[in-house]
Write a protein that holds these residues in place. Structure first.
Motif, short mmCIF file in Angstrom:
data_model
loop_
_atom_site.label_atom_id
_atom_site.label_comp_id
_atom_site.label_asym_id
_atom_site.label_seq_id
_atom_site.Cartn_x
_atom_site.Cartn_y
_atom_site.Cartn_z
N CYS A 76 0.86 -1.18 0.00
CA CYS A 76 0.00 0.00 0.00
C CYS A 76 0.89 1.23 0.00
N GLY A 77 0.45 2.27 -0.67
CA GLY A 77 1.26 3.47 -0.72
C GLY A 77 0.65 4.53 -1.62
N ILE A 78 1.53 5.30 -2.28
CA ILE A 78 1.08 6.38 -3.15
C ILE A 78 1.06 5.91 -4.60
N VAL A 79 0.22 6.57 -5.39
CA VAL A 79 0.12 6.21 -6.79
C VAL A 79 -0.21 7.46 -7.61
N MET A 80 0.27 7.47 -8.83
CA MET A 80 -0.17 8.43 -9.84
C MET A 80 -0.54 7.59 -11.04
N LEU A 88 2.90 5.61 -11.86
CA LEU A 88 3.97 5.32 -10.92
C LEU A 88 3.36 4.99 -9.57
N LYS A 89 4.09 4.24 -8.77
CA LYS A 89 3.64 3.91 -7.41
C LYS A 89 4.86 3.76 -6.51
N ALA A 90 4.64 3.94 -5.21
CA ALA A 90 5.69 3.71 -4.21
C ALA A 90 5.04 3.07 -2.99
N VAL A 105 7.77 1.82 -8.52
CA VAL A 105 7.62 1.35 -9.89
C VAL A 105 7.22 2.53 -10.75
N VAL A 106 7.88 2.69 -11.88
CA VAL A 106 7.48 3.66 -12.88
C VAL A 106 7.16 2.90 -14.17
N PHE A 148 12.52 13.29 5.44
CA PHE A 148 12.26 12.51 4.22
C PHE A 148 13.57 12.22 3.48
N LYS A 149 13.64 11.02 2.91
CA LYS A 149 14.80 10.60 2.13
C LYS A 149 14.35 10.24 0.72
N GLN A 150 15.17 10.59 -0.23
CA GLN A 150 14.83 10.35 -1.64
C GLN A 150 14.83 8.87 -1.99
N MET A 151 13.77 8.42 -2.66
CA MET A 151 13.70 7.08 -3.23
C MET A 151 14.10 7.10 -4.69
N ARG A 152 13.54 8.07 -5.42
CA ARG A 152 13.89 8.17 -6.84
C ARG A 152 13.37 9.47 -7.43
N ILE A 153 14.00 9.87 -8.53
CA ILE A 153 13.52 10.94 -9.39
C ILE A 153 13.23 10.30 -10.73
N CYS A 154 12.11 10.66 -11.35
CA CYS A 154 11.72 9.99 -12.58
C CYS A 154 10.94 10.94 -13.49
N HIS A 155 10.77 10.49 -14.71
CA HIS A 155 9.99 11.22 -15.71
C HIS A 155 8.85 10.32 -16.15
#
Length: 195
Positions: A76-80, A88-90, A105-106, A148-155
């Motif tokens: 469970c988490g965030i999604v776009m 994308l989801k985390a 996941v992107v 907060f710590k960075q997991m990823r940057i994506c496009h």
């Protein structure tokens, strides 16, 4: 932009859930997941997502998750979620009694990636922050809601203009658990310009 639960819309409404001003609870259903093609060709596009829509190009979305996951891949988490081939989801995905995977996941044009790091299975709460700068996104996590710590940057190839974002929960195997989402907030973009 204000976070208003009245503006939330389901993509695949689950059978069991509750929504109030303080929290959202979802009971996952077996065999639900989001994944597209990569590596073994498997596709599953039936996880429920509860999202709001915006054309705001700079913002951050924050949420706390509490979960009683217990079976492999429970998450469970965030999604776009834009459509079945662009999202994308985390989340944290349960693996076994020893460890689970904090990951993201992107999916661009029907192909998913998966970036993870192992964390203890004893962790049953996590904060996430999704920040948008036009069609680029930053995903962060926090155990205390402050640091907060960075997991990823994506496009996201289709991530410009109007988008939908929010929360999701699913159980890819024969499992079910309760996911609790609280402290949902939208703020000015916390992902600062790189100078």
């Amino acid at each position: 932009m204000e976070f208003n639960t009245a503006q939330l819309q389901w993509t695949r409404e689950p059978k069991k859930y509750t929504i109030n001003e303080n929290q959202i609870r979802i009971i996952t259903e077996p065999g639900t997941d989001l994944w597209q093609r990569t590596y073994y060709g498997f596709q599953n596009d039936n996880a429920p997502a509860l999202q709001m829509e915006t054309d705001e190009t700079y913002f951050s979305f924050i949420v706390k998750t509490d979960f009683a996951s217990k079976r492999r891949f429970d998450q469970c988490g965030i999604v776009m979620y834009l459509d079945s081939e662009n999202w994308l989801k985390a989340s944290i995905e349960y693996e076994n009694e020893t460890y689970q995977r904090l990951g993201s996941v992107v999916t661009n044009h029907g192909y998913s990636d998966w970036a993870t790091t192992d964390i203890p299975a004893s962790i049953k709460s996590m904060w996430y922050r999704l920040s948008r700068r036009e069609s680029d996104y930053c995903i962060e996590y926090s155990e205390d809601g402050a640091n907060f710590k960075q997991m990823r940057i994506c496009h996201l190839s289709e991530g410009a203009g109007k988008v939908r974002f929010g929360i999701y929960a699913c159980s890819p195997e024969q499992s079910s658990f309760e996911a609790i989402f609280s402290h949902l907030e939208i703020t000015d973009c916390k992902w600062k310009e790189h100078i």
